[in-house]
Every structure is written in C-alpha cells, then in structure tokens.
Design an enzyme around this catalytic site. Structure first.
Site, mmCIF file in Angstrom:
data_model
loop_
_atom_site.group_PDB
_atom_site.id
_atom_site.type_symbol
_atom_site.label_atom_id
_atom_site.label_comp_id
_atom_site.label_asym_id
_atom_site.label_seq_id
_atom_site.Cartn_x
_atom_site.Cartn_y
_atom_site.Cartn_z
ATOM 1 C CB VAL A 52 -25.738 -8.174 -0.919
ATOM 2 C CG1 VAL A 52 -25.097 -8.461 -2.258
ATOM 3 C CG2 VAL A 52 -25.792 -9.426 -0.053
ATOM 4 C CE1 TYR A 53 -26.214 -10.188 4.655
ATOM 5 C CE2 TYR A 53 -24.804 -9.707 6.514
ATOM 6 C CZ TYR A 53 -25.505 -10.603 5.759
ATOM 7 O OH TYR A 53 -25.516 -11.939 6.110
ATOM 8 C CB SER A 54 -27.760 -2.011 4.066
ATOM 9 O OG SER A 54 -28.532 -2.524 5.123
ATOM 10 N N GLY A 56 -24.180 -2.713 0.663
ATOM 11 C CA GLY A 56 -22.826 -2.324 1.022
ATOM 12 C C GLY A 56 -22.732 -1.376 2.192
#
Length: 326
Positions: A52-54, A56
């Site tokens: 979920v960081y940015s 993907g």
C-alpha cells in the site's frame, strides 16, 4: 554495516534498514535510486516496503532498480500485505486477500520471491489460524522465504508465534515490526519480552520518533518538514508535547557531549536495544539518508544510554511492575 540474525533464523539483515514509505509520493525515482545506491554502498541489505505504500508505486520503483542498479541477490526485500484502505475493511488478513496481494507484490517487484513477507496489522474479523496458514502457503510455495507480523500486540504475537511452533509443517515467525524510539517505548511492556522469549526478531520502524528526535522541531516547525505537510502533520504532532521536548533536549545534550548529532544518538539508542535486529529509517531525500547512515559510526557509552533510558522511561504499572516493589 553490521549484519544480524533475524530472530531464531538463518536470515541475516543489516542493522539499519531502508524504508520506502515515501517512495512514489514524496520521493521520486531519481532520489529513490540515489538512496538505494548509498544504502547498498554502506553495506545495507534490508529494504522494507509494503503493497500500500503509494498505492504500490514504492514496490514498482524498487523493481526498476533491481539488476540495473543493484543485483537482486544483494538485497533482503521485505514487504507487507493485509492493509485495504480503499475497501470495506481497514485490514483483511483472509487467505482470499493475502495470497493474491502477495502475487501482486511479486509482479510489481519483478521478482519470484520476497525474502520476508509480513502481515501489516491485526484483523479481528479473520481467524488467526487462517492468516497463519496463508503465511505457511507463501513459504511452501516458494513465494516468500521468511514470514512475520507487523503492528501486532504482545498477546497477538505470542498467540501466533506459539501456534506456529505447535505442530510440524508450520513456518515459525521470523520477525515482528513495530514503532520503537525514545519517544515510543510501548512495545517494551509485552511485545519485546514475547519476541525475545519466542525467538522473533524485532524490526523497529520510526526510530527517530517520526523525525522529532532529530531536533528539527525544537524551535518551531520548519518549512517543508513533515509537520509542515498537510498529510503528514497528524503523524508528527503527538510527539510535539512537553514530554517529547524533554526527551529531545536530553538527546541534544547527549549529542553535544559526544560531538555527534541528535539523529545519530537517537538512532544508535534504538539500534542497539536488546532484541532489535534492524532499525528501519525512511528518508525523504538522499541527503537525509546520508545523515542516517552516519550513525553507523556511533556506539553510545553506557552512562549515556542509562540517562536516556531514565528520561524516556515509560509508565508501566500493574501488572507489569516488579512485584518485589509492591
């Protein structure tokens, strides 16, 4: 850089890790490449990311650097799954969500496996046994080499780790990842004792107290800092209180006496705490990462550690205090 065993496993990780939470949002591809190159040149191996960081993009940016900039085999890649901010549930640790999420991470990363796959946070709606079976399947299928938890409480870690050790064929937990700094020592109450007892390595994120322990906020909020950012200010503000100021002042005093920086002192304190396998730092720029990597040269004297322990001591009352004191 010193390499450490991750818990009771054969996996070795650098004692400082490169976090990628800002990649693809505040940190562009060029800056990310500079960070990764500096990190690897300093002997770093563990790179921590999440699906979920940015949305993907952090995993995708990392994939663009593999082999072109850094050979895949030189890195220990850790990612996470289970967080579903756009779905009806905040976390979904069902097999039906976790295993497809892992496959999606592998596609974005452009690799056949991750070295460490972690459940991002506890999901009260999914039976723990189902979640842990997904971890078993990830390893037995070759998609992950090791597995762990992130943002789980002491009883949750103890439950999961004990369950995995209870029967042949289950994959032991390698790690647990939580926030740990002089400003946040809550995990010392139950998580850290459980991890030490069960052979689970601790990955400490936000070791600089979300940037507050660098001392940058001692005299106000600098323009361009996290606390000056609309989406990151709520992340920083809890530590900009009176207790936080006392701890930051103590760190700054220690740094003056050692001829170092508050950043180096705060990071060295976490890095060398019992049970910590690696401290994860997420720099926004390559210059910030260079400052982080400079902490590798510092080992705190015992008396400095004790003074910092005292000023940041968390309040642990019943049933956690020593019964001999009652």
């Amino acid at each position: 850089m010193e390499q450490r065993q991750l818990g009771r496993t054969g996996l070795r990780v650098s004692r400082l890790a490169l976090g990628t939470m800002t990649w693809g949002r505040d940190t562009g591809e060029h800056e990310a490449a500079e960070q990764l190159k500096s990190f690897v040149d300093a002997g770093g191996t563990l790179v921590d990311t999440a699906d979920v960081y940015s949305d993907g993009e952090a995993e995708y940016l990392l994939s663009r650097m593999l082999d072109q900039l850094v050979p895949r085999e030189r890195l220990v890649i850790a990612t996470k799954a289970g967080s579903t901010p756009q779905g009806p549930r905040r976390f979904d640790n069902s097999r039906g969500n976790l295993l497809p999420a892992l496959d999606a991470s592998l596609r974005r990363l452009g690799t056949d496996y991750v070295d460490l796959w972690q459940v991002h946070a506890f999901d009260p709606l999914t039976p723990f046994e189902e979640t842990l079976q997904a971890l078993d399947l990830a390893v037995t299928s070759g998609r992950a080499r090791y597995v762990g938890l992130s943002n789980h409480s002491g009883w949750q870690l103890a439950h999961a780790a004990t369950w995995q050790l209870a029967a042949p064929g289950r994959i032991p937990l390698s790690s647990t990842q939580l926030e740990y700094s002089l400003l946040q020592r809550g995990l010392e109450r139950e998580v850290l004792p459980a991890a030490l007892a069960l052979g689970v390595g601790l990955l400490a994120h936000s070791p600089l107290g979300r940037g507050v322990l660098t001392g940058k906020y001692r005299y106000g909020v600098p323009v361009g800092s996290r606390a000056d950012s609309e989406h990151m200010a709520p992340f920083v503000e809890p530590y900009l209180d009176d207790r936080g100021r006392r701890i930051v002042d103590a760190v700054a005093t220690a740094a003056d006496g050692l001829g170092s920086s508050p950043l180096q002192v705060a990071l060295a304190w976490v890095r060398d705490q019992p049970g910590v396998a690696s401290a994860i730092t997420g720099a926004r720029t390559a210059a910030q990462l260079t400052a982080v990597l400079s902490a590798e040269r510092l080992t705190l004297p015992v008396e400095i550690r004790r003074a910092l322990d005292d000023v940041s001591q968390p309040v642990h009352r019943y049933p956690d205090q020593d019964w001999s004191e009652l």
